[in-house]
Design a protein around this motif. Structure first.
Motif, PDB file in Angstrom:
ATOM      1  N   ALA A 174       0.830  -1.203   0.000  1.00 26.47           N
ATOM      2  CA  ALA A 174       0.000   0.000   0.000  1.00 26.47           C
ATOM      3  C   ALA A 174       0.867   1.256   0.000  1.00 26.47           C
ATOM      4  CB  ALA A 174      -0.932  -0.005   1.206  1.00 26.47           C
ATOM      5  N   ALA A 175       1.948   1.237   0.789  1.00 32.96           N
ATOM      6  CA  ALA A 175       2.818   2.414   0.860  1.00 32.96           C
ATOM      7  C   ALA A 175       3.510   2.664  -0.472  1.00 32.96           C
ATOM      8  CB  ALA A 175       3.857   2.220   1.968  1.00 32.96           C
ATOM      9  N   TRP A 176       4.053   1.630  -1.070  1.00 29.45           N
ATOM     10  CA  TRP A 176       4.698   1.792  -2.367  1.00 29.45           C
ATOM     11  C   TRP A 176       3.684   2.181  -3.440  1.00 29.45           C
ATOM     12  CZ3 TRP A 176       9.399   2.766  -3.618  1.00 29.45           C
ATOM     13  CH2 TRP A 176      10.451   2.350  -2.800  1.00 29.45           C
ATOM     14  N   GLY A 177       2.469   1.670  -3.333  1.00 30.20           N
ATOM     15  CA  GLY A 177       1.430   2.075  -4.270  1.00 30.20           C
ATOM     16  C   GLY A 177       1.152   3.561  -4.191  1.00 30.20           C
ATOM     17  N   ALA A 178       1.070   4.078  -2.966  1.00 32.72           N
ATOM     18  CA  ALA A 178       0.838   5.516  -2.796  1.00 32.72           C
ATOM     19  C   ALA A 178       1.999   6.330  -3.358  1.00 32.72           C
ATOM     20  CB  ALA A 178       0.636   5.828  -1.316  1.00 32.72           C
ATOM     21  N   VAL A 179       3.227   5.856  -3.139  1.00 36.72           N
ATOM     22  CA  VAL A 179       4.401   6.566  -3.668  1.00 36.72           C
ATOM     23  C   VAL A 179       4.382   6.577  -5.191  1.00 36.72           C
ATOM     24  CG1 VAL A 179       6.916   6.450  -3.883  1.00 36.72           C
ATOM     25  CG2 VAL A 179       5.837   6.137  -1.650  1.00 36.72           C
ATOM     26  N   LEU A 180       4.092   5.423  -5.792  1.00 35.81           N
ATOM     27  CA  LEU A 180       4.057   5.344  -7.254  1.00 35.81           C
ATOM     28  C   LEU A 180       2.949   6.216  -7.842  1.00 35.81           C
ATOM     29  CD1 LEU A 180       4.708   1.579  -8.055  1.00 35.81           C
ATOM     30  CD2 LEU A 180       6.093   3.525  -8.755  1.00 35.81           C
ATOM     31  N   ALA A 181       1.775   6.192  -7.225  1.00 35.86           N
ATOM     32  CA  ALA A 181       0.668   7.018  -7.718  1.00 35.86           C
ATOM     33  C   ALA A 181       1.032   8.498  -7.657  1.00 35.86           C
ATOM     34  CB  ALA A 181      -0.597   6.741  -6.905  1.00 35.86           C
ATOM     35  N   ALA A 182       1.642   8.920  -6.553  1.00 39.35           N
ATOM     36  CA  ALA A 182       2.047  10.317  -6.432  1.00 39.35           C
ATOM     37  C   ALA A 182       3.124  10.663  -7.454  1.00 39.35           C
ATOM     38  CB  ALA A 182       2.545  10.591  -5.013  1.00 39.35           C
ATOM     39  N   ALA A 183       4.096   9.739  -7.642  1.00 39.45           N
ATOM     40  CA  ALA A 183       5.160   9.993  -8.606  1.00 39.45           C
ATOM     41  C   ALA A 183       4.614  10.051 -10.029  1.00 39.45           C
ATOM     42  CB  ALA A 183       6.230   8.912  -8.493  1.00 39.45           C
ATOM     43  N   GLY A 184       3.639   9.181 -10.336  1.00 50.16           N
ATOM     44  CA  GLY A 184       3.090   9.162 -11.686  1.00 50.16           C
ATOM     45  C   GLY A 184       2.255  10.383 -12.004  1.00 50.16           C
ATOM     46  N   TYR A 185       1.239  10.630 -11.206  1.00 50.19           N
ATOM     47  CA  TYR A 185       0.316  11.724 -11.520  1.00 50.19           C
ATOM     48  C   TYR A 185       0.900  13.085 -11.135  1.00 50.19           C
ATOM     49  CZ  TYR A 185      -2.815   7.764 -12.031  1.00 50.19           C
ATOM     50  OH  TYR A 185      -3.377   6.578 -12.425  1.00 50.19           O
ATOM     51  N   GLY A 186       1.534  13.154  -9.962  1.00 51.38           N
ATOM     52  CA  GLY A 186       2.160  14.408  -9.573  1.00 51.38           C
ATOM     53  C   GLY A 186       3.382  14.718 -10.415  1.00 51.38           C
ATOM     54  N   GLY A 187       4.175  13.679 -10.709  1.00 53.27           N
ATOM     55  CA  GLY A 187       5.356  13.883 -11.540  1.00 53.27           C
ATOM     56  C   GLY A 187       5.007  14.354 -12.932  1.00 53.27           C
ATOM     57  N   SER A 188       3.888  13.890 -13.471  1.00 55.71           N
ATOM     58  CA  SER A 188       3.457  14.340 -14.792  1.00 55.71           C
ATOM     59  C   SER A 188       3.193  15.843 -14.803  1.00 55.71           C
ATOM     60  CB  SER A 188       2.198  13.578 -15.207  1.00 55.71           C
ATOM     61  OG  SER A 188       1.619  14.152 -16.358  1.00 55.71           O
ATOM     62  N   ARG A 189       2.480  16.320 -13.817  1.00 62.60           N
ATOM     63  CA  ARG A 189       2.185  17.757 -13.754  1.00 62.60           C
ATOM     64  C   ARG A 189       3.455  18.579 -13.567  1.00 62.60           C
ATOM     65  NH1 ARG A 189      -3.546  18.917 -10.753  1.00 62.60           N
ATOM     66  NH2 ARG A 189      -4.769  17.345 -11.868  1.00 62.60           N
ATOM     67  N   LEU A 190       4.327  18.081 -12.720  1.00 66.22           N
ATOM     68  CA  LEU A 190       5.575  18.790 -12.470  1.00 66.22           C
ATOM     69  C   LEU A 190       6.445  18.824 -13.729  1.00 66.22           C
ATOM     70  CD1 LEU A 190       7.382  20.190 -10.375  1.00 66.22           C
ATOM     71  CD2 LEU A 190       8.309  17.924  -9.808  1.00 66.22           C
ATOM     72  N   ALA A 191       6.497  17.687 -14.458  1.00 66.55           N
ATOM     73  CA  ALA A 191       7.316  17.630 -15.668  1.00 66.55           C
ATOM     74  C   ALA A 191       6.766  18.548 -16.752  1.00 66.55           C
ATOM     75  CB  ALA A 191       7.380  16.189 -16.171  1.00 66.55           C
ATOM     76  N   LEU A 192       5.449  18.586 -16.906  1.00 66.81           N
ATOM     77  CA  LEU A 192       4.860  19.498 -17.889  1.00 66.81           C
ATOM     78  C   LEU A 192       5.175  20.955 -17.543  1.00 66.81           C
ATOM     79  CD1 LEU A 192       1.351  17.932 -18.624  1.00 66.81           C
ATOM     80  CD2 LEU A 192       3.139  18.426 -20.301  1.00 66.81           C
ATOM     81  N   TRP A 193       5.102  21.288 -16.267  1.00 63.69           N
ATOM     82  CA  TRP A 193       5.382  22.649 -15.839  1.00 63.69           C
ATOM     83  C   TRP A 193       6.849  23.019 -16.054  1.00 63.69           C
ATOM     84  CZ3 TRP A 193       8.573  24.179 -11.712  1.00 63.69           C
ATOM     85  CH2 TRP A 193       8.526  25.555 -11.419  1.00 63.69           C
ATOM     86  N   ALA A 194       7.746  22.048 -15.789  1.00 64.36           N
ATOM     87  CA  ALA A 194       9.172  22.354 -15.830  1.00 64.36           C
ATOM     88  C   ALA A 194       9.793  22.197 -17.212  1.00 64.36           C
ATOM     89  CB  ALA A 194       9.920  21.450 -14.846  1.00 64.36           C
ATOM     90  N   LEU A 195       9.285  21.267 -18.036  1.00 66.11           N
ATOM     91  CA  LEU A 195       9.966  20.914 -19.274  1.00 66.11           C
ATOM     92  C   LEU A 195       9.262  21.368 -20.540  1.00 66.11           C
ATOM     93  CD1 LEU A 195      11.009  17.255 -18.308  1.00 66.11           C
ATOM     94  CD2 LEU A 195      12.380  19.350 -18.145  1.00 66.11           C
TER      95      LEU A 195
END
Length: 401
Positions: A226-247
């Motif tokens: 469950a913990a790794w699932g939460a980390v992956l979900a945050a990295a996937g969806y949050g990382g996408s927004r961050l990457a679009l903003w930065a790159l």
């Protein structure tokens, strides 16, 4: 005088380790998770049952992409369950498991192709599912840690390789030998361009195999999942927004962000499209996010089924016979469309009630679902021959002794 000599009665043979071990209990939480995947597909195809109208679109949006990803993740778990669970197979048992799974894959692909011929609006995942099982066979003897590494490598590199390969496909002349070999045969749609491209879905299957090799009855394993699932979900969806903003440039970010749904792969207009994480985009961010959600869902379902077996028994029956329920729902959609009832009120509710009640009643009376029984019988009958044809060598992750 002769004395009768009596030999002592032989001591009863000690039970062999194999006979002494009890067969591991079926994990009802996996059936519950599989039921959620199937019922979430219902919401994509029919609408969200028992949901007020303002929330219905939100439920459908949440189900898009994530239901099929959960289905693929659980396919990998099932592969591990069918081939020894935590005991990594090798030698003859590995060859036998590969043979049985190859026959199952062929059955699923055949069923899927029949459903595709019905020409319903449903994107049939069953045919692809069979192909995913075949692609996973070389990894059946691999240890969990290595499976996680291979799945992560596939999620990181696969979407980028797909983007470059699809760019090359666009330059092929229609009718040429290369176009015929890659497109007309269905190889490119299965691997790269279809609704469920293997290059993006195989990481789910491999990650699921790794999970299935763990002790899923252990609460600590579930908590880490469950913990790794939460980390992956945050990295996937949050990382996408961050990457679009930065790159990406503001214009590109706005253009990419305006899309909330794709059909298996992102457009080829520019690399910025690889930064989205929306359903069926096939990007690294989507794979990470959907895999994370799937892991968290599986952990939650394992917990719920253990603590409330009575409450979860009926929906879990859907997951225990998910192939039968999936095929029945596609046939039902075909039937109501043929009868002109496609816009009938409460259609989603009727399908959901029929699926849960029908599966629960069938399972209580007959046990295994009808299609599950047929596929299992085929695997038992022809799996041995398939195992002899498939190479049984020392695959990756083989452990001596």
């Amino acid at each position: 005088m002769t004395t009768a000599v009596t030999s002592p009665s032989p001591a009863p043979a000690a039970p062999s380790p194999a006979s002494a071990r009890r067969a591991p209990a079926r994990l009802g939480g996996l059936d519950l998770a599989r039921a959620l995947a199937v019922l979430a597909m219902f919401t994509v195809h029919l609408g969200a049952p028992f949901t007020p109208e303002p929330l219905e679109e939100a439920v459908r949006t949440a189900s898009h992409g994530r239901s099929s990803a959960l289905f693929a993740l659980l396919a990998g778990v099932a592969l591990a369950m069918m081939s020894g669970r935590a005991q990594i197979p090798s030698g003859a048992p590995l060859a036998a498991a590969r043979g049985r799974i190859a026959v199952r894959a062929g059955c699923l692909a055949a069923i899927g192709l029949v459903l595709i011929r019905l020409d319903t609006p449903v994107a049939i995942i069953i045919a692809h599912y069979g192909g995913f099982l075949l692609l996973a066979l070389p990894f059946l003897g691999t240890a969990p840690r290595r499976l996680f590494v291979v799945a992560a490598a596939g999620a990181l590199a696969g979407p980028q390789v797909s983007y470059l390969a699809r760019s090359g496909l666009e330059g092929l002349a229609p009718g040429g030998w290369a176009h015929t070999a890659l497109v007309s045969t269905g190889a490119a749609p299965f691997l790269l361009t279809g609704m469920f491209p293997a290059v993006s879905f195989l990481p789910y299957v491999l990650a699921g195999m790794a999970l299935g090799r763990l002790d899923l009855a252990d609460g600590r394993v579930r908590a880490r999942m469950a913990a790794w699932g939460a980390v992956l979900a945050a990295a996937g969806y949050g990382g996408s927004r961050l990457a679009l903003w930065a790159l990406a440039s503001p214009g590109e970010a706005a253009r990419v962000g305006a899309h909330t749904y794709f059909h298996g792969a992102v457009p080829l207009e520019g690399p910025a499209w690889l930064l989205t994480g929306v359903p069926h985009s096939g990007t690294t961010f989507e794979v990470a996010g959907s895999a994370g959600v799937g892991m968290a869902v599986v952990a939650a379902c394992l917990w719920a089924a253990d603590r409330a077996p009575g409450l979860t028994a009926a929906p879990a029956a859907v997951g225990a016979m998910s192939l039968t329920v999936y095929v029945a729902h596609v046939l039902g959609i075909w039937g109501v469309r043929a009868a002109g009832w496609g816009q009938a009120p409460l259609l989603a509710e009727a399908f959901a009630v029929a699926a849960v009640a029908g599966a629960w009643a069938w399972r209580r009376r007959f046990g295994k679902g009808p299609l599950e029984r047929l596929v299992a019988a085929a695997a038992r009958r022809w799996g041995g021959a398939a195992g002899r044809v498939l190479p049984a060598g020392r695959g990756p992750g083989h452990r001596a002794g």
